[in-house]
Design a protein around this motif. Structure first.
Motif: not given
Length: 345
Positions: A128-155
């Motif tokens: 049910l998920v279009s090709e565009l939203w597959v791409k964006l879902s991946f980008a959003v999930i891992w983008g948020g994950f990357g930002i989390l580590h940039l400011y919470r890495l020490n903890e």
């Protein structure tokens, strides 16, 4: 001593390379392997990240195929399943042979959740998920994950708790997270359950990275095998997966375990920092490549989705801090009581 300790892993490698060589040279597929050499080169880096971080090899393979080579997002997802079924499984066997500690309570729950939900997601949700939203879902999930580590890495890198292997709460958390991630993230992008379980371990349970990362590797290996089984039974593989897999599989079979080994020498902090930056870069890249389709409103939705992911991570973190506080407060009265009894005696 080495051969005795790693016998299971060496047997797996011998069986895989033997079957791969028989397939490639016995059926004249070497030209197909050489045709897809760029993917083999890309997965040399991706497989290291798969073994040393809470990110499957598909986390590199997906953006390479979809963003760099402009292939369909569904191909990137199916390739993630296929390549991780070798690389992550090889890394998992290597982890078991090394007897590395795992967060067994949460892992057991996640295994059950993934086994039940991933096939349902692949069969009924992903189409049910279009090709565009597959791409964006991946980008959003891992983008948020990357930002989390940039400011919470020490903890995140400062935790020392190894987890309770018989904790019913962690089992339930693993079951819920495994089912949700298997149905939504894994079925759509081919990755994600490793990140979700890792996030629950380091943010909610405050578990040491030496335990959290190997646990995330094992659950992603299992979910990839489930994905391969469902795709093979349903006959729903995307064209082009086999050639890319044939080129990349012999690289990841050694690369992912190498990541497990090398990160113990150089430390996880530098690797996590580099990978976090790559996660943010791929999000920016994905949004830029789809600017014409997304427009201003689509970009705003993508950014809001990243903020929602970060909000979810922060909720987990606050719950984790509260759990630690309650655990400490619960231990202090007991310690005080023991001191009073000792003084009375």
């Amino acid at each position: 001593m080495f051969f005795q300790r790693y016998a299971g892993w060496l047997i797996f490698l011998g069986a895989f390379y033997g079957l791969w060589a028989l397939m490639v040279f016995g059926q004249g597929l070497w030209p197909l392997v050489t045709e897809h050499w760029p993917m083999a080169l890309s997965m040399a880096i991706g497989s290291y990240a798969a073994g040393s971080t809470p990110m499957g090899g598909g986390t590199v393979g997906f953006p390479v195929l979809v963003l760099l080579f402009d292939m369909p997002a569904s191909l990137g997802r199916d390739f993630s399943f296929a390549v991780q079924s070798i690389g992550m499984v090889s890394a998992s066997i290597f982890i078991f042979c090394r007897r590395q500690p795992l967060a067994w309570a949460m892992l057991r729950g996640a295994l059950i959740g993934s086994l039940l939900a991933t096939p349902l997601g692949i069969l009924f949700f992903a189409p049910l998920v279009s090709e565009l939203w597959v791409k964006l879902s991946f980008a959003v999930i891992w983008g948020g994950f990357g930002i989390l580590h940039l400011y919470r890495l020490n903890e995140i890198t400062g935790h020392e708790h190894v987890g309770d292997p018989r904790c019913p709460t962690e089992f339930r958390v693993g079951l819920i997270f495994g089912a949700v991630a298997g149905f939504s993230a894994v079925s759509v992008t081919g990755v994600g359950i490793d990140m979700m379980i890792y996030a629950a371990l380091v943010l909610l349970s405050r578990v040491d990275l030496k335990v959290a990362i190997p646990t995330s590797v094992v659950i992603m290996a299992f979910s990839s095998l489930v994905g391969v089984a469902v795709k093979s039974i349903s006959g729903d593989w995307q064209p082009g997966v086999f050639g890319n897999w044939l080129a990349a599989a012999p690289v990841v079979a050694l690369g992912a375990p190498l990541g497990v080994f090398v990160v113990g020498l150089v430390g996880r902090r530098p690797t996590l920092l580099v990978v976090a930056l790559l996660c943010v870069v791929q999000f920016v890249w994905a949004c830029y490549s789809e600017w014409a389709t997304l427009g201003v409103s689509g970009m705003a939705m993508a950014l809001l989705a990243v903020l929602a992911c970060l909000g979810g991570f922060e909720v987990l973190r606050m719950l984790g801090i509260r759990r630690v506080r309650n655990r400490v407060q619960g231990a202090e009265p007991a310690a005080a009581g023991e001191g009073t009894m000792a003084a009375a005696s």
